[in-house]
Write a protein that holds these residues in place. Structure first.
Motif, short mmCIF file in Angstrom:
data_model
loop_
_atom_site.label_atom_id
_atom_site.label_comp_id
_atom_site.label_asym_id
_atom_site.label_seq_id
_atom_site.Cartn_x
_atom_site.Cartn_y
_atom_site.Cartn_z
N GLU A 145 37.10 -74.51 93.91
CA GLU A 145 37.23 -74.63 92.46
C GLU A 145 35.91 -74.77 91.71
N GLY A 146 34.84 -75.10 92.41
CA GLY A 146 33.60 -75.43 91.73
C GLY A 146 33.57 -76.93 91.46
N PRO A 147 32.59 -77.38 90.68
CA PRO A 147 32.46 -78.82 90.44
C PRO A 147 33.75 -79.43 89.87
N ILE A 148 34.04 -80.64 90.32
CA ILE A 148 35.24 -81.34 89.87
C ILE A 148 35.00 -81.82 88.44
N ALA A 149 35.80 -81.29 87.52
CA ALA A 149 35.70 -81.66 86.11
C ALA A 149 37.09 -81.56 85.50
N LEU A 150 37.53 -82.61 84.85
CA LEU A 150 38.86 -82.62 84.26
C LEU A 150 38.92 -81.85 82.95
N THR A 151 37.80 -81.68 82.29
CA THR A 151 37.75 -80.91 81.05
C THR A 151 36.62 -79.90 81.15
N SER A 152 36.76 -78.80 80.44
CA SER A 152 35.73 -77.77 80.49
C SER A 152 34.53 -78.09 79.61
N CYS A 153 34.67 -79.02 78.70
CA CYS A 153 33.58 -79.29 77.76
C CYS A 153 32.36 -79.94 78.42
N VAL A 154 32.51 -80.42 79.63
CA VAL A 154 31.36 -81.03 80.30
C VAL A 154 30.57 -80.02 81.12
N SER A 155 31.10 -78.81 81.25
CA SER A 155 30.39 -77.77 82.00
C SER A 155 29.26 -77.22 81.14
N GLU A 156 28.11 -77.05 81.77
CA GLU A 156 26.97 -76.50 81.05
C GLU A 156 27.28 -75.10 80.55
N GLY A 157 26.87 -74.81 79.33
CA GLY A 157 27.06 -73.48 78.78
C GLY A 157 28.43 -73.24 78.18
N ARG A 158 29.34 -74.19 78.29
CA ARG A 158 30.69 -74.02 77.72
C ARG A 158 30.69 -74.53 76.29
N HIS A 159 31.13 -73.72 75.39
CA HIS A 159 31.22 -74.12 73.98
C HIS A 159 32.52 -73.61 73.40
N HIS A 205 31.66 -89.28 77.57
CA HIS A 205 32.17 -90.16 78.61
C HIS A 205 32.87 -89.42 79.76
N TRP A 206 33.14 -88.14 79.59
CA TRP A 206 33.85 -87.40 80.63
C TRP A 206 33.07 -87.35 81.93
N GLY A 207 31.78 -87.41 81.89
CA GLY A 207 30.98 -87.42 83.11
C GLY A 207 31.32 -88.61 84.00
N VAL A 208 31.55 -89.76 83.40
CA VAL A 208 31.92 -90.96 84.16
C VAL A 208 33.30 -90.78 84.79
N VAL A 209 34.22 -90.23 84.03
CA VAL A 209 35.58 -89.99 84.54
C VAL A 209 35.53 -88.99 85.70
N ASN A 210 34.83 -87.90 85.49
CA ASN A 210 34.71 -86.89 86.54
C ASN A 210 34.05 -87.46 87.79
N GLY A 211 33.05 -88.29 87.60
CA GLY A 211 32.38 -88.93 88.74
C GLY A 211 33.33 -89.85 89.51
N ALA A 212 34.18 -90.55 88.78
CA ALA A 212 35.13 -91.45 89.45
C ALA A 212 36.15 -90.65 90.26
N VAL A 213 36.65 -89.56 89.70
CA VAL A 213 37.61 -88.72 90.43
C VAL A 213 36.94 -88.12 91.66
N ARG A 214 35.73 -87.58 91.48
CA ARG A 214 35.04 -86.98 92.61
C ARG A 214 34.73 -88.04 93.67
N GLY A 215 34.34 -89.23 93.25
CA GLY A 215 34.05 -90.32 94.18
C GLY A 215 35.28 -90.70 95.00
N ALA A 216 36.43 -90.75 94.37
CA ALA A 216 37.66 -91.09 95.09
C ALA A 216 37.98 -90.00 96.12
N LEU A 217 37.85 -88.73 95.74
CA LEU A 217 38.12 -87.64 96.67
C LEU A 217 37.08 -87.56 97.78
N ALA A 218 35.87 -87.98 97.49
CA ALA A 218 34.80 -87.97 98.49
C ALA A 218 35.03 -89.03 99.57
N GLN A 219 35.83 -90.03 99.26
CA GLN A 219 36.12 -91.10 100.22
C GLN A 219 37.17 -90.69 101.26
#
Length: 153
Positions: A84-98, A111-125
């Motif tokens: 899927e590419g980087p784990i991101a719940l919304t597209s607005c945090v992707s570079e170049g997306r407008h 704040h979406w970066g923190v949320v995405n990091g938490a989701v990715r961290g849980a899946l990384a465990q």
């Protein structure tokens, strides 16, 4: 949040590969047969997972695929990101997306970066090794007897 079918199939396929192959190569067709994933889809996934460095493919007699590293060193996050590419719940945090109509005025976007990091961290465990292991039996307690219930011994 829901994974795409392809990401789901990738996790299933990698779990089967972890159970079956270790360092011995196994063919994509065998993984398809064991998992029920259609053959062309399994082949597509094997190619993508190999490009991502999670599988190593070899051609010829005795060829096939094997895990690129131990199952304990591969996480669910690694597998999902390979498909899927980087784990991101919304597209607005992707570079170049407008493409968001709220861009510029949204107070949540930073704040979406923190949320995405938490989701990715849980899946990384969650390691591939834990998914490939036989499930542990769960103990269920019998329901307590209610007053007036007959108990036979």
């Amino acid at each position: 949040m829901r994974l795409s079918n392809l990401a789901d199939y990738a996790v299933v396929l990698m779990s089967a590969a972890a159970r079956q192959c270790g360092s011995v190569p196994i063919h994509a067709g065998m993984l398809a047969e064991q998992t029920g994933i259609p053959g062309p889809t399994a082949q597509k996934l094997v190619s993508g997972l190999a490009r991502a460095g999670l599988l190593v493919a070899s051609r010829g007699s005795g060829g096939g695929v094997r895990l690129a590293r131990p199952a304990a060193a591969i996480s669910v996050a690694d597998i999902i990101e390979a498909v899927e590419g980087p784990i991101a719940l919304t597209s607005c945090v992707s570079e170049g997306r407008h493409d968001c109509s709220l861009e510029g005025s949204c107070k949540v976007q930073p704040h979406w970066g923190v949320v995405n990091g938490a989701v990715r961290g849980a899946l990384a465990q969650i390691s591939l090794a834990s998914l490939a292991a036989a499930p542990k039996p769960t103990f269920t307690r019998p329901a307590p007897a209610l007053a007036g219930d007959e108990i036979r011994v």
